[in-house]
Design a protein around this motif. Structure first.
Motif, PDB file in Angstrom:
ATOM      1  N   LEU A 287       0.773  -1.325   0.049  1.00 56.34           N
ATOM      2  CA  LEU A 287      -0.104  -0.006   0.199  1.00 56.34           C
ATOM      3  C   LEU A 287       0.745   1.234   0.122  1.00 56.34           C
ATOM      4  O   LEU A 287       0.615   2.205  -0.736  1.00 56.34           O
ATOM      5  CB  LEU A 287      -0.853   0.164   1.297  1.00 56.34           C
ATOM      6  N   ARG A 288       1.901   1.326   0.936  1.00 53.28           N
ATOM      7  CA  ARG A 288       2.553   2.708   1.188  1.00 53.28           C
ATOM      8  C   ARG A 288       3.714   2.807   0.160  1.00 53.28           C
ATOM      9  O   ARG A 288       3.921   3.896  -0.237  1.00 53.28           O
ATOM     10  CB  ARG A 288       3.199   2.583   2.720  1.00 53.28           C
ATOM     11  N   ASN A 291       1.759   1.283  -3.957  1.00 49.44           N
ATOM     12  CA  ASN A 291       0.685   2.002  -4.337  1.00 49.44           C
ATOM     13  C   ASN A 291       0.834   3.530  -4.109  1.00 49.44           C
ATOM     14  O   ASN A 291       0.308   4.416  -4.832  1.00 49.44           O
ATOM     15  CB  ASN A 291      -0.607   1.489  -3.683  1.00 49.44           C
ATOM     16  N   GLY A 292       1.423   4.091  -3.174  1.00 44.50           N
ATOM     17  CA  GLY A 292       1.821   5.209  -2.677  1.00 44.50           C
ATOM     18  C   GLY A 292       2.606   5.967  -3.966  1.00 44.50           C
ATOM     19  O   GLY A 292       2.608   7.072  -4.306  1.00 44.50           O
ATOM     20  N   LYS A 372      -8.200   6.482  -2.343  1.00 51.23           N
ATOM     21  CA  LYS A 372      -7.087   5.560  -2.036  1.00 51.23           C
ATOM     22  C   LYS A 372      -5.882   6.499  -1.221  1.00 51.23           C
ATOM     23  O   LYS A 372      -5.083   5.701  -0.681  1.00 51.23           O
ATOM     24  CB  LYS A 372      -6.432   5.761  -3.580  1.00 51.23           C
ATOM     25  N   ARG A 376      -2.637   4.982   1.128  1.00 48.26           N
ATOM     26  CA  ARG A 376      -1.425   5.206   0.577  1.00 48.26           C
ATOM     27  C   ARG A 376      -0.450   6.352   0.847  1.00 48.26           C
ATOM     28  O   ARG A 376       0.627   6.088   1.150  1.00 48.26           O
ATOM     29  CB  ARG A 376      -1.655   5.384  -1.090  1.00 48.26           C
TER      30      ARG A 376
END
Length: 464
Positions: A287-288, A291-292, A372, A376
């Protein structure tokens, strides 16, 4: 080439020697897995891992693939007896492999009794799922939406509840249910929702389910674009046969699985799957970091005129920001699991981002940003703030998102688009940061900007 002869067991010996083949006899492999959601991702991910395990000597883990709604994928595979090719495409070239793990293809609305028999068969030990988030019928609070399940009919819960009842009645033992969808804590979410459905439909079955079955959580990752006719034609030209179910993907693939099984399983780790005690650190890293970084590439890249991820990451100014976001900010907010190398993960992500062979559209990544950015970016900002650390790269990206939702450039596709545009009109550049990230801002529950971060965001807005 669409007029070329079709890939099938009768024509497979005509494939070029460069196409890798399964290392096992398909005819002697019994089915051990039922997969719900027979799409491109499954064929390029879980089926590939299973194919590798059977090639290494594991037996009786062939897959029955089930389309829950549309017959299109099953009908593409049926004339090929489940055979299809996976093409890994990168700047270095292509690598094509024939996959033989799929042995039976069903369409749930028309093959209901065969599906029931497959799920109840004593030889079946695992059910894997890729049905996307909407297939879990969860409400805003994450709990099962019973009314939605009842209205939809033919859901995963209908099929699984009937299978569990059949297996209990026949003394066939439980199942391991492996969600491969992008839900946080997907195994626990599946167990809770299925348990709630059993409470509604067969209360006595829930205790048996919880005693006899397991629902490990997983994290999956591989870019698998939807197949276009041009991709099928390109594969046909490469292999000399028409493969209506061919998939094209990247070399990278990742599968992190909670080591919690109630039944026998293939040795997926032989193809690189990671069996771990806790999937959460890998979910947070995806996620971080992944996706970030993707979101940062999207908003910074679009306003600089880029169309695809590989173009944006090649822009020196953007790349520097994205590297800092991943290595210095996102990674710093994480507690790595034993053996989890976040630096190597960042290296692998950058290599994926630069792959021009699978163009990934920035406008697609930019969609639904309001849904999001809490996971993120804002979670990373909050975690670092608690340790007294600043995140200038995320603030740079966040300012680009603010400009994006104002309507500066690329079209805004977001469920909050009208609300955000109205806020911009109402409070303007001087008030938008407080309206979103102040003490009573729209995102205050996720992160609140202090005076220094507010100043940085305002400076970023002026620079854009």
């Amino acid at each position: 080439m669409s007029g070329a002869e079709r890939l099938s067991p009768a024509t497979v010996d005509r494939l070029p020697a460069s196409v890798e083949r399964p290392g096992y006899d398909r005819a002697v492999q019994r089915t051990g897995i039922v997969h719900l959601g027979l799409g491109a991702f499954h064929r390029a991910h879980q089926a590939v891992y299973t194919d590798a395990a059977m090639s290494a000597g594991d037996r009786d883990f062939a897959i029955t693939g089930v389309s829950l709604r549309s017959p299109a994928v099953a009908e593409a595979l049926l004339p090929q007896d489940g055979l299809y090719t996976v093409t890994q495409r990168s700047a270095a070239g292509e690598r094509i492999a024939l996959v033989g793990a799929l042995r039976e293809m069903l369409v749930a609305p028309r093959d209901g009794e065969r599906l029931r028999a497959s799920l109840a068969a004593p030889t079946t030990s695992l059910v894997t799922l890729t049905v996307t988030e909407k297939g879990y019928h969860r409400g805003p609070d994450g709990a099962l939406d019973i009314a939605s399940v009842e209205a939809a009919g033919g859901t995963i819960y209908h099929h699984l509840a009937r299978a569990l009842a059949d297996r209990r009645g026949a003394g066939a033992g439980g199942l391991t249910l492996v969600s491969c969808d992008n839900l946080a804590h997907n195994g626990a979410a599946l167990a809770a929702s299925l348990g709630a459905w059993l409470d509604r439909t067969d209360p006595g079955l829930r205790a048996w389910f919880e005693a006899e079955c397991a629902c490990p959580s997983t994290m999956v990752d591989r870019i698998v674009p939807a197949a276009r006719e041009a991709d099928l034609e390109r594969t046909a030209a490469a292999i000399g046969l028409y493969d209506a179910a061919a998939v094209t993907t990247e070399p990278f693939m990742q599968w992190v699985i909670e080591d919690k099984f109630a039944t026998r399983r293939p040795r997926w780790e032989l193809a690189g799957a990671q069996l771990v005690a806790d999937v959460a650190p890998y979910e947070f890293a995806k996620l971080r970091m992944l996706n970030g970084a993707h979101s940062a590439l999207a908003y910074l890249g679009l306003e600089r005129g880029h169309q695809f991820v590989h173009q944006a990451v090649a822009d020196p100014a953007i790349r520097a920001t994205v590297e800092r976001l991943m290595r210095d900010e996102a990674a710093a907010s994480l507690t790595a699991a034993p053996g989890q190398d976040l630096g190597a993960y960042a290296d692998a992500l950058l290599a994926r981002f630069t792959n021009p062979a699978l163009p990934h559209a920035l406008i697609q990544i930019a969609m639904d940003g309001s849904q999001k950015i809490p996971q993120r970016w804002l979670a990373t900002l909050r975690a670092n703030a608690a340790e007294g650390r600043r995140c200038p790269a995320i603030l740079t990206a966040l300012a680009a998102w603010l400009r994006h939702v104002r309507g500066n450039g690329a079209p805004v596709n977001d469920p909050m688009a009208e609300q955000l545009a109205a806020l911009w009109r109402e409070v303007g550049e001087h008030g938008i940061v407080a309206a979103l990230f102040g003490e009573r801002g729209l995102f205050a529950d996720h992160w609140q900007a202090d005076a220094e971060d507010r100043a940085a965001l305002h400076a970023g807005l002026r620079e854009g």
